[in-house]
Design a protein around this motif. Sequence first.
Motif, PDB file in Angstrom:
ATOM      1  N   PRO A  10       0.827  -1.214   0.000  1.00  0.00           N
ATOM      2  CA  PRO A  10       0.000   0.000   0.000  1.00  0.00           C
ATOM      3  C   PRO A  10       0.861   1.263   0.000  1.00  0.00           C
ATOM      4  O   PRO A  10       1.908   1.309   0.637  1.00  0.00           O
ATOM      5  CB  PRO A  10      -0.797  -0.105   1.289  1.00  0.00           C
ATOM      6  CG  PRO A  10      -0.794  -1.550   1.626  1.00  0.00           C
ATOM      7  CD  PRO A  10       0.532  -2.068   1.135  1.00  0.00           C
ATOM      8  N   LYS A  11       0.419   2.260  -0.726  1.00  0.00           N
ATOM      9  CA  LYS A  11       1.147   3.519  -0.871  1.00  0.00           C
ATOM     10  C   LYS A  11       0.567   4.583   0.059  1.00  0.00           C
ATOM     11  O   LYS A  11      -0.567   4.481   0.508  1.00  0.00           O
ATOM     12  CB  LYS A  11       1.061   4.016  -2.320  1.00  0.00           C
ATOM     13  CG  LYS A  11       1.488   3.009  -3.360  1.00  0.00           C
ATOM     14  CD  LYS A  11       2.963   2.728  -3.277  1.00  0.00           C
ATOM     15  CE  LYS A  11       3.385   1.760  -4.371  1.00  0.00           C
ATOM     16  NZ  LYS A  11       4.362   0.821  -3.982  1.00  0.00           N
ATOM     17  N   SER A  12       1.325   5.613   0.272  1.00  0.00           N
ATOM     18  CA  SER A  12       0.844   6.756   1.052  1.00  0.00           C
ATOM     19  C   SER A  12      -0.196   7.520   0.250  1.00  0.00           C
ATOM     20  O   SER A  12      -0.080   7.650  -0.966  1.00  0.00           O
ATOM     21  CB  SER A  12       1.999   7.699   1.393  1.00  0.00           C
ATOM     22  OG  SER A  12       2.915   7.072   2.248  1.00  0.00           O
ATOM     23  N   ALA A  13      -1.198   8.018   0.943  1.00  0.00           N
ATOM     24  CA  ALA A  13      -2.196   8.885   0.328  1.00  0.00           C
ATOM     25  C   ALA A  13      -1.613  10.299   0.277  1.00  0.00           C
ATOM     26  O   ALA A  13      -0.702  10.626   1.058  1.00  0.00           O
ATOM     27  CB  ALA A  13      -3.477   8.868   1.152  1.00  0.00           C
ATOM     28  N   CYS A  31      -9.602   6.471   2.100  1.00  0.00           N
ATOM     29  CA  CYS A  31      -8.933   5.235   1.713  1.00  0.00           C
ATOM     30  C   CYS A  31      -9.734   4.512   0.629  1.00  0.00           C
ATOM     31  O   CYS A  31      -9.199   4.116  -0.410  1.00  0.00           O
ATOM     32  CB  CYS A  31      -8.772   4.351   2.951  1.00  0.00           C
ATOM     33  SG  CYS A  31      -7.883   2.805   2.693  1.00  0.00           S
ATOM     34  N   LEU A  34      -9.915   6.631  -2.751  1.00  0.00           N
ATOM     35  CA  LEU A  34      -8.677   6.591  -3.527  1.00  0.00           C
ATOM     36  C   LEU A  34      -8.496   5.257  -4.244  1.00  0.00           C
ATOM     37  O   LEU A  34      -7.841   5.200  -5.283  1.00  0.00           O
ATOM     38  CB  LEU A  34      -7.473   6.871  -2.627  1.00  0.00           C
ATOM     39  CG  LEU A  34      -7.359   8.299  -2.090  1.00  0.00           C
ATOM     40  CD1 LEU A  34      -6.206   8.397  -1.091  1.00  0.00           C
ATOM     41  CD2 LEU A  34      -7.173   9.298  -3.214  1.00  0.00           C
ATOM     42  N   SER A  35      -9.085   4.213  -3.716  1.00  0.00           N
ATOM     43  CA  SER A  35      -8.954   2.891  -4.336  1.00  0.00           C
ATOM     44  C   SER A  35      -9.777   2.776  -5.610  1.00  0.00           C
ATOM     45  O   SER A  35      -9.476   1.950  -6.466  1.00  0.00           O
ATOM     46  CB  SER A  35      -9.401   1.795  -3.368  1.00  0.00           C
ATOM     47  OG  SER A  35     -10.822   1.757  -3.270  1.00  0.00           O
ATOM     48  N   MET A  72      -6.642  -1.303   4.266  1.00  0.00           N
ATOM     49  CA  MET A  72      -5.540  -0.579   3.634  1.00  0.00           C
ATOM     50  C   MET A  72      -4.865  -1.430   2.557  1.00  0.00           C
ATOM     51  O   MET A  72      -4.516  -0.915   1.491  1.00  0.00           O
ATOM     52  CB  MET A  72      -4.536  -0.111   4.695  1.00  0.00           C
ATOM     53  CG  MET A  72      -5.110   0.999   5.571  1.00  0.00           C
ATOM     54  SD  MET A  72      -3.936   1.662   6.766  1.00  0.00           S
ATOM     55  CE  MET A  72      -4.121   0.497   8.120  1.00  0.00           C
ATOM     56  N   CYS A  75      -7.357  -1.582  -0.448  1.00  0.00           N
ATOM     57  CA  CYS A  75      -7.490  -0.301  -1.144  1.00  0.00           C
ATOM     58  C   CYS A  75      -6.168   0.226  -1.690  1.00  0.00           C
ATOM     59  O   CYS A  75      -6.154   1.144  -2.506  1.00  0.00           O
ATOM     60  CB  CYS A  75      -8.133   0.728  -0.213  1.00  0.00           C
ATOM     61  SG  CYS A  75      -9.856   0.332   0.165  1.00  0.00           S
ATOM     62  N   ASN A  77      -3.730   1.837  -0.122  1.00  0.00           N
ATOM     63  CA  ASN A  77      -3.187   3.052   0.479  1.00  0.00           C
ATOM     64  C   ASN A  77      -3.319   2.979   1.995  1.00  0.00           C
ATOM     65  O   ASN A  77      -4.063   2.156   2.523  1.00  0.00           O
ATOM     66  CB  ASN A  77      -3.868   4.312  -0.081  1.00  0.00           C
ATOM     67  CG  ASN A  77      -5.307   4.438   0.341  1.00  0.00           C
ATOM     68  OD1 ASN A  77      -5.596   4.850   1.461  1.00  0.00           O
ATOM     69  ND2 ASN A  77      -6.237   4.069  -0.546  1.00  0.00           N
ATOM     70  N   ALA A  79      -4.151   5.640   4.122  1.00  0.00           N
ATOM     71  CA  ALA A  79      -4.756   6.883   4.608  1.00  0.00           C
ATOM     72  C   ALA A  79      -5.171   6.826   6.081  1.00  0.00           C
ATOM     73  O   ALA A  79      -4.876   7.771   6.830  1.00  0.00           O
ATOM     74  CB  ALA A  79      -5.936   7.284   3.724  1.00  0.00           C
ATOM     75  N   GLN A  82      -2.037   7.050   8.188  1.00  0.00           N
ATOM     76  CA  GLN A  82      -1.456   8.389   8.061  1.00  0.00           C
ATOM     77  C   GLN A  82      -2.248   9.389   8.899  1.00  0.00           C
ATOM     78  O   GLN A  82      -1.661  10.259   9.556  1.00  0.00           O
ATOM     79  CB  GLN A  82      -1.473   8.847   6.605  1.00  0.00           C
ATOM     80  CG  GLN A  82      -0.464   8.175   5.725  1.00  0.00           C
ATOM     81  CD  GLN A  82      -0.658   8.602   4.286  1.00  0.00           C
ATOM     82  OE1 GLN A  82      -1.340   7.923   3.531  1.00  0.00           O
ATOM     83  NE2 GLN A  82      -0.077   9.723   3.924  1.00  0.00           N
TER      84      GLN A  82
END
Length: 115
Positions: A10-13, A31, A34-35, A72, A75, A77, A79, A82
């Motif tokens: 998973p990447k940072s939002a 989250c 964004l997916s 997470m 999806c 990310n 988020a 974070q």
Amino acid sequence: MPFLSPAGCPKSAPTELVEACRHRLDAIRLCVQLSRLPMQRVADELGIDPGHMTRIMQGRAQFPDAKSCDLMRLCGNIAPMQYEAHAMGYELTQDEKAERVRQLKAELAALEAAA
């Protein structure tokens, strides 16, 4: 049966979107948004009744903490994580060594599959 797809790490939002969240539910909504996954699929893959998922997203029910990491991963990310770090005055950083190991393992798996 729910199946969490291995979409990678998973990447940072985007930070500005995370900082705009007023509470954890906003971060959970972010989250999912964004997916770009349909809410029905998110509910199915997490094993949450679709009606209950609707109530969660409306703020009329609680999101199960035990499913937070699965959300997470699904999806793609982080988020919610974070948001929590930001709310407590912390900043998340990625472990570069662990990321490099993950990349090398992926390369190795690709080479083994090609052989």
